[in-house]
Design an enzyme around this catalytic site. Structure first.
Site, PDB file in Angstrom:
ATOM      1  N   CYS A  83     -12.357  -6.922  20.318  1.00  0.00           N
ATOM      2  CA  CYS A  83     -13.690  -7.061  19.705  1.00  0.00           C
ATOM      3  C   CYS A  83     -14.539  -8.138  20.371  1.00  0.00           C
ATOM      4  O   CYS A  83     -15.721  -8.282  20.048  1.00  0.00           O
ATOM      5  CB  CYS A  83     -13.556  -7.351  18.219  1.00  0.00           C
ATOM      6  SG  CYS A  83     -12.321  -6.329  17.410  1.00  0.00           S
ATOM      7  N   LYS A 328     -20.818  -7.177   9.262  1.00  0.00           N
ATOM      8  CA  LYS A 328     -20.675  -6.567   7.938  1.00  0.00           C
ATOM      9  C   LYS A 328     -21.761  -5.525   7.676  1.00  0.00           C
ATOM     10  O   LYS A 328     -21.449  -4.409   7.272  1.00  0.00           O
ATOM     11  CB  LYS A 328     -20.733  -7.674   6.867  1.00  0.00           C
ATOM     12  CG  LYS A 328     -20.638  -7.177   5.452  1.00  0.00           C
ATOM     13  CD  LYS A 328     -19.238  -6.669   5.131  1.00  0.00           C
ATOM     14  CE  LYS A 328     -19.223  -5.739   3.936  1.00  0.00           C
ATOM     15  NZ  LYS A 328     -19.753  -4.410   4.214  1.00  0.00           N
ATOM     16  N   HIS A 332     -20.080  -2.635  13.493  1.00  0.00           N
ATOM     17  CA  HIS A 332     -19.259  -3.295  14.515  1.00  0.00           C
ATOM     18  C   HIS A 332     -18.805  -2.293  15.574  1.00  0.00           C
ATOM     19  O   HIS A 332     -17.663  -1.836  15.558  1.00  0.00           O
ATOM     20  CB  HIS A 332     -18.068  -3.964  13.818  1.00  0.00           C
ATOM     21  CG  HIS A 332     -17.153  -4.736  14.710  1.00  0.00           C
ATOM     22  ND1 HIS A 332     -17.547  -5.305  15.900  1.00  0.00           N
ATOM     23  CD2 HIS A 332     -15.839  -5.051  14.567  1.00  0.00           C
ATOM     24  CE1 HIS A 332     -16.514  -5.925  16.454  1.00  0.00           C
ATOM     25  NE2 HIS A 332     -15.469  -5.781  15.679  1.00  0.00           N
TER      26      HIS A 332
END
Lengths: 384, 150
Positions: A83, A328, A332
């Site tokens: 990520c 959030k 993502h």
């Protein structure tokens, strides 16, 4: 030491983008960044692509992106650290400029996550941990952060409400970001009523997979000054790691990689946590943002819960955090996320963030975490 | 035989594969470096302290303290049939940490961080192939131990 400046930024809409391929998503962000920079493709010396390969049917995605952007025969390469791939791409672009190899480099973070079937997603989810000693007990990505949350609650008295205040805040700001996946405010009551995922987490503690892309264009100090009226400078660039396995971490109430990368980035930029006006931090789960406040020194260890419930991370508080909606609410798309963070902070420092603008922001920070904290990249950005 | 280890095995081959045989025989083992004596759990073939590759597996007493836990509701591939299940991370008295399911000697409302535990070697009995694991149980939980290999 000469600086490296951001001369162009672009961002596509994050979401379930069943209308576009990964290279088409990349093009949206790239075109916007090129228009922002006011340059032609011949000016780009190289590109760095951030994407996590296992989500794409297309193997070696940098090749197809480079072709579709029309950048052949300029060099390109892919970076991957889960990520945090986006920030790793910016770091390698920054390194290539610092080394004097290239003058102008485009960084494109792009990810298509919704191409996979649910079964494939569930299989991938079962291999995020260390596979020899952990994944064979059925651990998942949320489960690790859930265990961090349980321990944080135990040691510091952090509450469910404080955790979900992160989600409430990020949805509040996500509603103001036209690029966000979720553009709706939520209430604490709604979050507390959502489905269980891994205790103490419910659905609203977790960010959502998304498709999307973001782009930043970097240049040498001289070129940035010549080409841009409002360059944003990458003055603190740090990266640190921690063990893959939670069985070999010194503690489970923060990310040692973030503590180290934060300290190094502050030192390099010559700033303190108090100097940061606006930050984008890696809120893949609610506890992750609370740990980030602490790991980055916005508050003391253990005080992250009250920090958000006292609205210290809202605009007008001590430091505005994730006022683009964060992972959030924004979504993502893992390869794009780090680049999206840098995009947002550059936009804030240029004073162009509209409804979510932090007044007079001059120093900003990004905090991009890979996996469950194996990797962390922290950037300190500044405008003149 | 490391593919014996776990409900789903992702790692069939490793230099510490004897760990799985010991577990099948009822022994929990960690590694010990034959050069500098450094110990590790989970076991590792290559010493993290002195970098020697000369190691042995030594029995552990499995006494532990619960560090953190979570009840997993949304399970990944291969674990759907046992969900929800509770995974704990525990600090071993003899050093190192372990991640495992919290077993059936402990009820859901008894689970709390800081509680004392016993790591217990287990065999999945309902499957034909050999499948071993360990679970976190109440202190004093006993299990059958096979004699050491001759």
């Amino acid at each position: 030491m000469s600086r490296v400046g951001i001369i162009g930024i672009g961002h596509g809409v994050f979401g379930r983008r069943s209308d576009a391929t990964v290279q088409e998503l990349a093009f949206e962000a790239f075109r916007a960044a090129m228009e922002d920079a006011g340059i032609e493709r011949g000016t780009i010396d190289a590109s760095v692509i951030a994407a996590v390969p296992e989500y794409h049917k297309q193997r070696s995605v940098a090749g197809v992106v480079q072709e579709y952007l029309g950048l052949n025969p300029a060099p390109t390469w892919l970076t991957e650290v889960a990520c945090a791939s986006g920030s790793a791409a910016i770091r390698t672009a920054w390194m290539s400029i610092k080394a004097g190899v290239h003058d102008v480099v485009a960084v494109i973070g792009c990810q298509k996550m919704t191409e996979l079937e649910t079964a494939e997603i569930l299989a991938l989810m079962g291999r995020v941990g260390e596979v020899q000693w952990e994944s064979n007990f059925g651990t998942t990505f949320p489960a690790y952060y859930a265990m961090f949350a349980k321990r944080h609650m135990h040691e510091f008295g952090t509450t469910r409400e404080q955790l979900l205040q992160v989600a409430v805040k990020n949805h509040f700001y996500g509603a103001k970001n036209p690029m966000a996946l979720f553009r709706k405010e939520i209430t604490l009551e709604k979050a507390l009523a959502s489905e269980d995922v891994a205790s103490p987490f419910q659905v609203y503690d977790c960010c959502a997979n998304a498709d999307g892309a973001a782009c930043v264009i970097l240049a040498t100090e001289d070129k940035a000054k010549a080409m841009s009226a409002k360059p944003v400078w990458l003055d603190g660039m740090a990266c640190a790691t921690a063990s893959m396995s939670v069985l070999r971490r010194p503690h489970l109430v923060g990310l040692p990689s973030a503590e180290k990368a934060g300290a190094d980035a502050y030192a390099m930029a010559g700033v303190k946590p108090d100097d940061i006006d606006v930050a984008d931090v890696h809120d893949c789960f609610t506890i992750a943002e609370i740990m980030a406040y602490e790991d980055l020194g916005f508050c003391k260890k253990g005080e992250g819960g009250p920090f958000v419930s006292d609205r210290q991370s809202y605009i007008g508080g001590k430091v505005a955090v994730n006022v683009d909606g964060g992972l959030k609410a924004k979504g993502h798309p893992i390869g794009a996320t780090g680049v999206s963070m840098t995009y947002e902070i550059a936009k804030q420092l240029r004073g162009e963030a509209g409804d979510r603008q932090v007044p007079d922001a001059t120093v900003g920070l990004t905090h991009n975490v890979g996996g469950i904290g194996q990797y962390c990249f922290v950037q300190v950005l500044r405008r003149d | 035989m490391f593919q014996w280890f776990g409900k789903v095995s992702f790692v069939p081959y490793t230099k510490v594969s004897e760990f799985a045989r010991h577990l099948k025989d009822g022994r929990l083992t960690g590694s010990r470096c034959k050069k500098c004596g450094d110990t590790s759990f989970p076991p590792r073939a290559d010493c993290g302290a002195c970098m020697s590759g000369d190691f042995e597996l030594v029995e552990r007493n499995g006494k532990a303290t619960l560090h953190t836990f979570t009840e997993i509701v949304a399970a990944p591939t291969g674990f759907e049939d046992v969900a929800p299940y509770t995974v704990g991370v525990a600090d071993l008295d003899e050093g190192g940490r372990i991640l495992a399911w919290i077993g059936d000697t402990i009820s859901k409302d008894e689970i709390e961080i800081g509680m004392k535990l016993q790591v217990v070697p287990r065999i999945f009995e309902e499957v034909e192939e050999i499948k071993v694991y360990y679970s976190l149980e109440k202190p004093g939980t006993t299990w059958g131990v096979a004699p050491p290999p001759s």
